[in-house]
Write an enzyme that holds these catalytic residues in place. Sequence first.
Site, PDB file in Angstrom:
ATOM      1  N   HIS A   1      -1.221   0.294  -9.813  1.00 43.38           N
ATOM      2  CA  HIS A   1      -1.900  -0.653  -8.893  1.00 43.38           C
ATOM      3  C   HIS A   1      -2.495  -1.844  -9.653  1.00 43.38           C
ATOM      4  CE1 HIS A   1      -3.828  -0.855  -4.624  1.00 43.38           C
ATOM      5  NE2 HIS A   1      -3.554  -2.077  -5.087  1.00 43.38           N
TER       6      HIS A   1
ATOM      7  N   ARG B   1       0.867  -1.171   0.000  1.00 40.36           N
ATOM      8  CA  ARG B   1       0.000   0.000   0.000  1.00 40.36           C
ATOM      9  C   ARG B   1       0.910   1.229   0.000  1.00 40.36           C
ATOM     10  NH1 ARG B   1      -3.531  -2.690  -1.562  1.00 40.36           N
ATOM     11  NH2 ARG B   1      -5.579  -3.076  -0.670  1.00 40.36           N
TER      12      ARG B   1
ATOM     13  N   GLU C   1      -2.774   7.845  -3.863  1.00 41.76           N
ATOM     14  CA  GLU C   1      -3.360   7.204  -5.026  1.00 41.76           C
ATOM     15  C   GLU C   1      -4.751   7.750  -5.345  1.00 41.76           C
ATOM     16  OE1 GLU C   1      -2.176   3.021  -4.842  1.00 41.76           O
ATOM     17  OE2 GLU C   1      -4.055   2.605  -5.879  1.00 41.76           O
TER      18      GLU C   1
END
Length: 325
Positions: free
Chosen positions: A284, A237, A266
């Site tokens: 991602h 993450r 993000e």
Amino acid sequence: MKPKIFVTRKLPKPAMDRLAEVFEVMVNLEDRVLTKSEIIEGVKWCDVLLCLLTDTIDAEIIDSNPDLKGISNYAVGYNNIDVDAATKRGLPVCNTPGVLTETTADMTWALMFAIARRIVETDKYNRAGKFRGWGPMFFLGNDISGKTLGIVGVGRIGTAVAKRAIGFNMKILYSDNHKHKELEFNLNAEKVGIETLLRESDFVTIHVPLMPSTTHLISEKELKLMKKIAYLINTSRGPVVDEHALLLALQEKWIAGAALDVYEFEPEMVEGLSGCENAVLTPHTASATVETRTKMGLIAAENAIAIIENRRPPEIINPDVLEVK
Ligand code: GLV
Ligand code: GLV
């Protein structure tokens, strides 16, 4: 009358078909992240919420429907959900571990190769018509074989990354809260403190979940401990890495490079990052294969179905709520 499920974005067809066998399905058909008020509207309508890692599910959303029966997250990571708030309400929260382990480990290795062997940079160069012939000093990268791999967090994914290192004759260091006898026995992996791992590894790859204790786990101090020839890989993450510090590390060459699949803010990247030649930046997509996204969809569907049928879901994050019932 069928129970109702709200799906915040279209999933692979086998999953949508499975859901439709049991539920009346309302799905966001636009290919975008919904706003909070759109999510609340869906939650008020449904019995079960099937959401994505890009949906922030806070207490206000959870409490917007007192009859909500549970939440099925289409992801292994669940930092996007206020699990405590759901648990307080007695709502099961489910995720999709296991099925994306190998795919994410594969991608971690793809990123290692891409950054160490300058795949993206050289591909761009070639496409620009700049290739004039082989050269002895032309685009030199760094070897992976025989190097030291440092794995931060050896859960399912970190372990799968470690297993792949055997074929490359790597020395494996890991840091984790627990000792992993199997890794030590089968792969000769050595448990070390994170500082030793950062100092000694040629490749540092992160596989911890995002929690308060892992936020900015890698920041300026940690990046400065790394070797100048080392690479950082992150498929976990974004906020685990302080992205502003990483930008400086890349610009000022404290480390050789970074390959990132996730970002602190993000879908934004900190300004300047996309200008770094010594970074590989994927959007991602570490679990993005047809096979894996289908399996994730099917598990998310089975979790949702178990919730509505009052059975134990195949994957539940807060099993305590089951005993309470
Ligand atoms: C992907 O990032 C996931 O958590 O499933
Ligand atoms: C996630 O699946 C992990 O345990 O690494």
